[in-house]
Design an enzyme around this catalytic site. Sequence first.
Site, PDB file in Angstrom:
ATOM      1  N   GLY A  18       0.807  -1.210   0.000  1.00 35.53           N
ATOM      2  CA  GLY A  18       0.000   0.000   0.000  1.00 35.53           C
ATOM      3  C   GLY A  18       0.842   1.263   0.000  1.00 35.53           C
ATOM      4  O   GLY A  18       0.595   2.203  -0.764  1.00 35.53           O
ATOM      5  N   GLU A  37       9.994   4.221   7.015  1.00 33.46           N
ATOM      6  CA  GLU A  37      10.023   2.763   7.050  1.00 33.46           C
ATOM      7  C   GLU A  37      10.809   2.314   8.275  1.00 33.46           C
ATOM      8  O   GLU A  37      11.950   2.735   8.469  1.00 33.46           O
ATOM      9  CB  GLU A  37      10.674   2.217   5.775  1.00 33.46           C
ATOM     10  CG  GLU A  37      11.026   0.741   5.809  1.00 33.46           C
ATOM     11  CD  GLU A  37       9.843  -0.156   6.134  1.00 33.46           C
ATOM     12  OE1 GLU A  37       9.963  -0.969   7.075  1.00 33.46           O
ATOM     13  OE2 GLU A  37       8.792  -0.034   5.465  1.00 33.46           O
ATOM     14  N   GLY A  88       6.513  -6.245   3.010  1.00 33.26           N
ATOM     15  CA  GLY A  88       6.306  -7.669   2.854  1.00 33.26           C
ATOM     16  C   GLY A  88       6.768  -8.227   1.524  1.00 33.26           C
ATOM     17  O   GLY A  88       6.928  -9.445   1.384  1.00 33.26           O
ATOM     18  N   ALA A  93       5.995 -14.588  -1.026  1.00 32.29           N
ATOM     19  CA  ALA A  93       6.265 -15.709  -1.928  1.00 32.29           C
ATOM     20  C   ALA A  93       5.951 -15.380  -3.388  1.00 32.29           C
ATOM     21  O   ALA A  93       5.722 -16.287  -4.182  1.00 32.29           O
ATOM     22  CB  ALA A  93       5.481 -16.943  -1.484  1.00 32.29           C
ATOM     23  N   HIS A 471      -0.819 -13.821   6.448  1.00 30.56           N
ATOM     24  CA  HIS A 471      -1.714 -12.862   5.814  1.00 30.56           C
ATOM     25  C   HIS A 471      -2.668 -12.274   6.850  1.00 30.56           C
ATOM     26  O   HIS A 471      -3.859 -12.540   6.846  1.00 30.56           O
ATOM     27  CB  HIS A 471      -2.489 -13.551   4.689  1.00 30.56           C
ATOM     28  CG  HIS A 471      -1.610 -14.159   3.652  1.00 30.56           C
ATOM     29  ND1 HIS A 471      -1.886 -15.375   3.045  1.00 30.56           N
ATOM     30  CD2 HIS A 471      -0.441 -13.738   3.123  1.00 30.56           C
ATOM     31  CE1 HIS A 471      -0.925 -15.663   2.178  1.00 30.56           C
ATOM     32  NE2 HIS A 471      -0.043 -14.682   2.211  1.00 30.56           N
ATOM     33  N   GLY A 504      -3.039  -3.782   4.235  1.00 37.12           N
ATOM     34  CA  GLY A 504      -3.890  -4.923   4.514  1.00 37.12           C
ATOM     35  C   GLY A 504      -4.932  -4.676   5.581  1.00 37.12           C
ATOM     36  O   GLY A 504      -5.940  -5.389   5.642  1.00 37.12           O
TER      37      GLY A 504
END
Length: 552
Positions: A18, A37, A88, A93, A471, A504
Amino acid sequence: MSQGRFDHDVVVIGSGFGGSVAALRLRAKGYGVHVYEAGRRFADEDFAKTSWDLRRYLWAPALGCFGVQRVHKLPHVLVLAGAGVGGGSLNYANTLYVPGEVFFADRQWAHIADWRAELAPHYATAKRMLGVVEQYPHEGPVERIMAGAADDLGVGHTFRRAPVGVWFGVPGETVPDPFFGGDGPERTGCTLCGNCMVGCRVGAKNTLVKNYLALAERLGAVIEPLRTVTEVRALAEGGYQVTTERSGAWLRRDRRSVTAEQVVFAAGTWGTQQLLHRMKDSGALPGLPDSLGRLTRTNSEALDGAVAVAVPEGLELARGIAITTSFHVDETTHVENVRYGPGSNLMGGLATGLVPGGASLGARLAALVGGFLRAPVTALRLGSLRRWSERGIIALVMQTADNSLTISLKRRFGRRVLTSAQGHGEPNPSHLPGAHRAAQAIAARVERDGVVPAAARGSWPEVFGIPMTAHFLGGAVVSDAPEHGVVDPFHRVWGHPGLHVVDGAAVPANPGVNPSLTITALAERAMSRWPRRGQADERPEQSALHDAEHRE
């Protein structure tokens, strides 16, 4: 670039999916953008070679570990998350699915818009920016084992190759930017080393530093790493004061404050929720909705797997990228294979034997002890971390089931920390029967193809009734009113339209697939609605949105 009253037009907290979208799109619209960050900046060669390099792999800054892997504990879930410039994307993955219809039709937000249609162009943009290859292009033993396991379960028709964000190119060959007309960094073809989730040292993984953040910095956005935001305070005259300190500092914290007209929360679900809860508790952001923390999701997730006692040299289970295939055990349960590369065996310490679901803790522990006593040598060999990543396949299981947690603050030893309780819908599951079925089917195929004993494995957190999730979502979700969620349909915090949540934490339902592409698409949509700097804002005021909700 600010308007004079403020140090920055926009402060972005976090640089994950985001935050990176916000940094690029808002800078392109003329805003002065400053990104904080908490993690460090990594060059490709800075990532850990294996997960045993704890200082470069794990995130525990107070202990001198500034790696990519965060681990957080709540009473009802163990959360795996990312850290570093790129968030992330550094340790995910690379898996970029669009969710199925159940996600878009969830009752939390389905009445607000036709979300599948509304988000379709933004999913397309996100796929282009993240360099999605629609089907993993290689086949090896793991891919054949997964296809066989799906067939054995009677769901072979649901098997597919995963859409992934990787530059495959020619293995090991470095070329100029192949995605953005030369404006991005050069890239090196994937070598299928398997260590995507430890950090891609090759330069093949399409992390956010290879796309959104690289382009944002090229336009003049500023990213300041190793700064943890500790407070966001509303100013009486408008705008916000953002206070940061040096990440992990025990003493010389180097506390600083700046002002910004607008603030974007994109610190990941854990970071965003923690900060918003603390600001609500302290009064720094008065009037934050009481719905904060509700509808926190875990993607109804479990991590099980299959491990062989030994594996023949030709059965290269660790060769490939992190996730390559998936299938559906049933309508709501989605299974993916997961791998770490050779040598990255640390996460194997979380694995143990399968335990019966729904049983008491005593019964679960008794099952483990009984299994060990029946075959102690086999149990020790299965539990060994030696070549763990080369002897097994992790099964990542996700569901679209409507379950949730409610997150709040509690005081412990004088500190305010997050805690959890069961929330709306079914209880957040500590056991997924579909995960066990999938792990057992995969183990049977490993045993058949490897011609060696293999067994389905669970995890120690599951033994103690605490599932793991990579998640962690929700808690500040999109809604039609502050009673129902924290942000409006344009991702503005109710009552604080200068605050925005675009990570998220805003996702309102379990997608049942890896959520990174959805977070990116939602952020793209939210940023597309911002006016260019200095132009009129065509988004409806929150009072009009709220009045419309009450009229209906």
